[in-house]
Scaffold this active site. Sequence first.
Site, PDB file in Angstrom:
ATOM      1  N   CYS A   2       6.823 -32.288  -2.574  1.00 57.51           N
ATOM      2  CA  CYS A   2       5.862 -33.389  -2.749  1.00 57.51           C
ATOM      3  C   CYS A   2       4.430 -32.883  -2.540  1.00 57.51           C
ATOM      4  O   CYS A   2       4.124 -32.264  -1.524  1.00 57.51           O
ATOM      5  CB  CYS A   2       6.163 -34.507  -1.753  1.00 57.51           C
ATOM      6  N   ASN A  58       0.832  -1.214   0.000  1.00 56.39           N
ATOM      7  CA  ASN A  58       0.000   0.000   0.000  1.00 56.39           C
ATOM      8  C   ASN A  58       0.855   1.247   0.000  1.00 56.39           C
ATOM      9  O   ASN A  58       1.997   1.232   0.487  1.00 56.39           O
ATOM     10  CB  ASN A  58      -0.942  -0.004   1.206  1.00 56.39           C
ATOM     11  N   CYS A 102      21.664 -39.446   0.722  1.00 52.69           N
ATOM     12  CA  CYS A 102      20.732 -38.348   1.056  1.00 52.69           C
ATOM     13  C   CYS A 102      21.367 -37.425   2.100  1.00 52.69           C
ATOM     14  O   CYS A 102      21.826 -37.887   3.136  1.00 52.69           O
ATOM     15  CB  CYS A 102      19.428 -38.937   1.596  1.00 52.69           C
ATOM     16  N   CYS A 108      15.350 -33.309  -6.503  1.00 52.87           N
ATOM     17  CA  CYS A 108      16.602 -33.794  -5.932  1.00 52.87           C
ATOM     18  C   CYS A 108      17.674 -33.891  -7.024  1.00 52.87           C
ATOM     19  O   CYS A 108      18.847 -33.626  -6.784  1.00 52.87           O
ATOM     20  CB  CYS A 108      16.407 -35.150  -5.255  1.00 52.87           C
ATOM     21  N   CYS A 143       6.015   3.724   9.016  1.00 48.22           N
ATOM     22  CA  CYS A 143       5.445   3.874   7.676  1.00 48.22           C
ATOM     23  C   CYS A 143       6.549   4.191   6.667  1.00 48.22           C
ATOM     24  O   CYS A 143       7.248   5.199   6.808  1.00 48.22           O
ATOM     25  CB  CYS A 143       4.393   4.984   7.716  1.00 48.22           C
ATOM     26  N   CYS A 175       2.253 -42.446  -2.375  1.00 49.85           N
ATOM     27  CA  CYS A 175       2.914 -41.765  -3.513  1.00 49.85           C
ATOM     28  C   CYS A 175       2.043 -41.882  -4.765  1.00 49.85           C
ATOM     29  O   CYS A 175       1.503 -42.949  -5.054  1.00 49.85           O
ATOM     30  CB  CYS A 175       4.275 -42.419  -3.742  1.00 49.85           C
TER      31      CYS A 175
HETATM   32  C1  LIG Z   1      -3.562  -0.244   3.641  1.00 52.90           C
HETATM   33  C2  LIG Z   1      -2.703  -0.238   4.850  1.00 52.90           C
HETATM   34  C3  LIG Z   1      -2.631   0.887   5.654  1.00 52.90           C
HETATM   35  C4  LIG Z   1      -1.837   0.895   6.779  1.00 52.90           C
HETATM   36  N1  LIG Z   1      -1.817   2.010   7.565  1.00 52.90           N
HETATM   37  C5  LIG Z   1      -1.071   2.025   8.697  1.00 52.90           C
HETATM   38  C6  LIG Z   1      -1.109   3.123   9.577  1.00 52.90           C
HETATM   39  O1  LIG Z   1      -1.843   4.091   9.379  1.00 52.90           O
HETATM   40  N2  LIG Z   1      -0.326   3.069  10.676  1.00 52.90           N
HETATM   41  C7  LIG Z   1       0.477   2.005  10.966  1.00 52.90           C
HETATM   42  O2  LIG Z   1       1.171   2.025  11.996  1.00 52.90           O
HETATM   43  N3  LIG Z   1       0.515   0.936  10.144  1.00 52.90           N
HETATM   44  C8  LIG Z   1      -0.248   0.916   9.040  1.00 52.90           C
HETATM   45  N4  LIG Z   1      -0.248  -0.194   8.239  1.00 52.90           N
HETATM   46  C9  LIG Z   1       0.614  -1.361   8.597  1.00 52.90           C
HETATM   47  C10 LIG Z   1      -0.154  -2.372   9.460  1.00 52.90           C
HETATM   48  O3  LIG Z   1      -0.545  -1.816  10.689  1.00 52.90           O
HETATM   49  C11 LIG Z   1       0.720  -3.606   9.739  1.00 52.90           C
HETATM   50  O4  LIG Z   1       1.872  -3.204  10.441  1.00 52.90           O
HETATM   51  C12 LIG Z   1       1.159  -4.328   8.463  1.00 52.90           C
HETATM   52  O5  LIG Z   1       0.103  -4.325   7.522  1.00 52.90           O
HETATM   53  C13 LIG Z   1       1.600  -5.766   8.741  1.00 52.90           C
HETATM   54  O6  LIG Z   1       0.545  -6.573   9.189  1.00 52.90           O
HETATM   55  P1  LIG Z   1      -0.261  -7.611   8.218  1.00 52.90           P
HETATM   56  O7  LIG Z   1       0.769  -8.453   7.556  1.00 52.90           O
HETATM   57  O8  LIG Z   1      -1.188  -8.335   9.136  1.00 52.90           O
HETATM   58  O9  LIG Z   1      -0.973  -6.763   7.228  1.00 52.90           O
HETATM   59  C14 LIG Z   1      -1.060  -0.233   7.109  1.00 52.90           C
HETATM   60  C15 LIG Z   1      -1.132  -1.378   6.302  1.00 52.90           C
HETATM   61  C16 LIG Z   1      -1.949  -1.382   5.195  1.00 52.90           C
HETATM   62  C17 LIG Z   1      -2.037  -2.620   4.349  1.00 52.90           C
HETATM   63  S1  SF4 Z   2       6.773 -35.995  -5.098  1.00 49.85           S
HETATM   64 FE1  SF4 Z   2       5.675 -37.259  -3.604  1.00 49.85          FE
HETATM   65  S2  SF4 Z   2       4.003 -38.131  -4.759  1.00 49.85           S
HETATM   66 FE2  SF4 Z   2       5.419 -37.333  -6.251  1.00 49.85          FE
HETATM   67  S3  SF4 Z   2       6.712 -39.099  -6.737  1.00 49.85           S
HETATM   68 FE3  SF4 Z   2       7.732 -38.016  -5.119  1.00 49.85          FE
HETATM   69  S4  SF4 Z   2       7.020 -39.002  -3.256  1.00 49.85           S
HETATM   70 FE4  SF4 Z   2       5.631 -39.623  -4.875  1.00 49.85          FE
HETATM   71  S1  SF4 Z   3      16.286 -34.807   1.462  1.00 46.89           S
HETATM   72 FE1  SF4 Z   3      17.638 -36.262   0.439  1.00 46.89          FE
HETATM   73  S2  SF4 Z   3      16.383 -37.160  -1.136  1.00 46.89           S
HETATM   74 FE2  SF4 Z   3      15.313 -35.334  -0.485  1.00 46.89          FE
HETATM   75  S3  SF4 Z   3      16.009 -33.711  -1.893  1.00 46.89           S
HETATM   76 FE3  SF4 Z   3      17.364 -33.649  -0.122  1.00 46.89          FE
HETATM   77  S4  SF4 Z   3      19.073 -34.959  -0.672  1.00 46.89           S
HETATM   78 FE4  SF4 Z   3      17.417 -35.455  -2.093  1.00 46.89          FE
END
Ligand SMILES: Cc1cc2nc3c(=O)[nH]c(=O)nc-3n(C[C@H](O)[C@H](O)[C@H](O)COP(=O)(O)O)c2cc1C
Ligand code: SF4
Ligand code: SF4
Length: 462
Positions: free
Chosen positions: A416, A73, A406, A352, A134, A342
Amino acid sequence: MADLSIDFCGIRSPNPFWLASAPPTNTGDQVMRAFDAGWGGAVWKTLGNPIVNVTSRFGGIDYGNTRLMGLNNVELITDRPLEVNFREMREVKKRFPKHTLVASLMVETKEEWREIIQRSEDAGADLLELNFGCPHGMCERGMGSAVGAEPKVLEEIARWAVAFARVPVIVKLTPNVGDILEPGEAAVRAGVPALSLINTVKSIMGVDLDRMVPLPRVGDASTNGGYCGPAVKPIALHLLSQLARHPQCGKLAISGIGGISNWRDAAEFIALGATSVQVCTAVMHHGFRIVEDMLEGLSDFLDEKGMSSVAELRGRAVPAYREWGELDLSYKLVADINPDTCIGCQLCYVACMDGSHQCIHLPGRTEEQSRQAGHTHLPQHVPERAVTAAAGTPGARVPFVDEEECVGCNLCQLVCPVPGCITMEEVSTGRPPESWNDRIAQGKSYVPGGLEATEAARRRNR
Ligand SMILES: Cc1cc2nc3c(=O)[nH]c(=O)nc-3n(C[C@H](O)[C@H](O)[C@H](O)COP(=O)(O)O)c2cc1C
Ligand code: SF4
Ligand code: SF4
């Protein structure tokens, strides 16, 4: 049933769930509807000299089918007259005397701070939150994150606030700094009893490639905004845990903010040191009613863990943080694929193969085929198990893990698509626990040529 009420530096709140200062706390009507829905507190949309806002002012990042994984924002502080805000705050406090009402503040001069603090307290604020976070618009005017990034200025203004205030003061921190402990320590020196974090992360959401203008677009231009929502939670948890571990900052009450969308997120913030949590994006996305699940989920979780209050959960995970050099190098996990669940998609094999250590194999291949596919080492044993996926994809081969090779990175488990299909199993290395710091202390080194080569190089460079 666990007690969800909290004590936030002397102020009681019916539960730890507060609305963050943002559009959901713009008006008294919204805050009252939120309290009716179950929220324990609200931090009012930042009060100051009301400003004029631009349109558009929000940008969103979707990921796959998930909308608004991140929100950005360029909105500023309140655009409504202060008298109206204060009148509505009074009404809220009258109807909800036991809920926590926090006034978020941002002004410029010492006299303005004195006046706005007094007016907020007269309107019934239980706490004051100084918005030093901010990252757009206000910082160019010397406020917001411009203060949060300058510990000396932060300390001076926070000191004024503590001197003027009768109620506890919270310093809200910006993540847009090199070291979060610097503003944290400045807040401690100023004598504030509480911190909150994080405010938004400086960001540009994307580019309109037809108009060649960054987003969100205001006419034919844009500017950096503040990023929040689920995408920022890991950053917020890291910064919170740094402060919670600090000998002085960790003694303050902390309100955790950043990407909290459900009870589990909230429990994680509390386990890493928060006393209350604040929510913005999740409410902007889903509305006030998400708090019902948060209340029920946290209460059930505390019961299940045998904890009788939120206070018992607070900081529980903090001692488990270690510097990298203190981690146990002898601890070993290997991946294990469950052939019964799987689906044979082989995403783990590809991940991997190209992204890790080439330890997942496809059965039924000749040695030559395996080498052609890119394996430089081949397993000593091929497990005796079905090669056809039982759970779907007819004919697909169920990969297997060469446990000797591994490295236990768990990339395959992360890619997965079948929950629980790949598990990471602990195996014994036969070695006693040993960290990198232990090795250094014992004079062991693993650089090429060993310790002698390192020491010889050091001697040469003396
Ligand atoms: C649209 C918008 C307006 C905001 N206005 C303020 C404000 O006026 N004062 C403030 O301290 N933080 C403001 N914030 C930040 C929020 O308070 C908060 O710190 C931030 O969004 C992180 O939390 P969240 O991940 O839950 O959104 C705003 C955030 C958004 C998205
Ligand atoms: S990613 Fe998960 S489901 Fe896909 S082959 Fe590997 S173990 Fe099987
Ligand atoms: S955990 Fe082992 S098998 Fe899985 S991605 Fe890492 S090295 Fe490969």
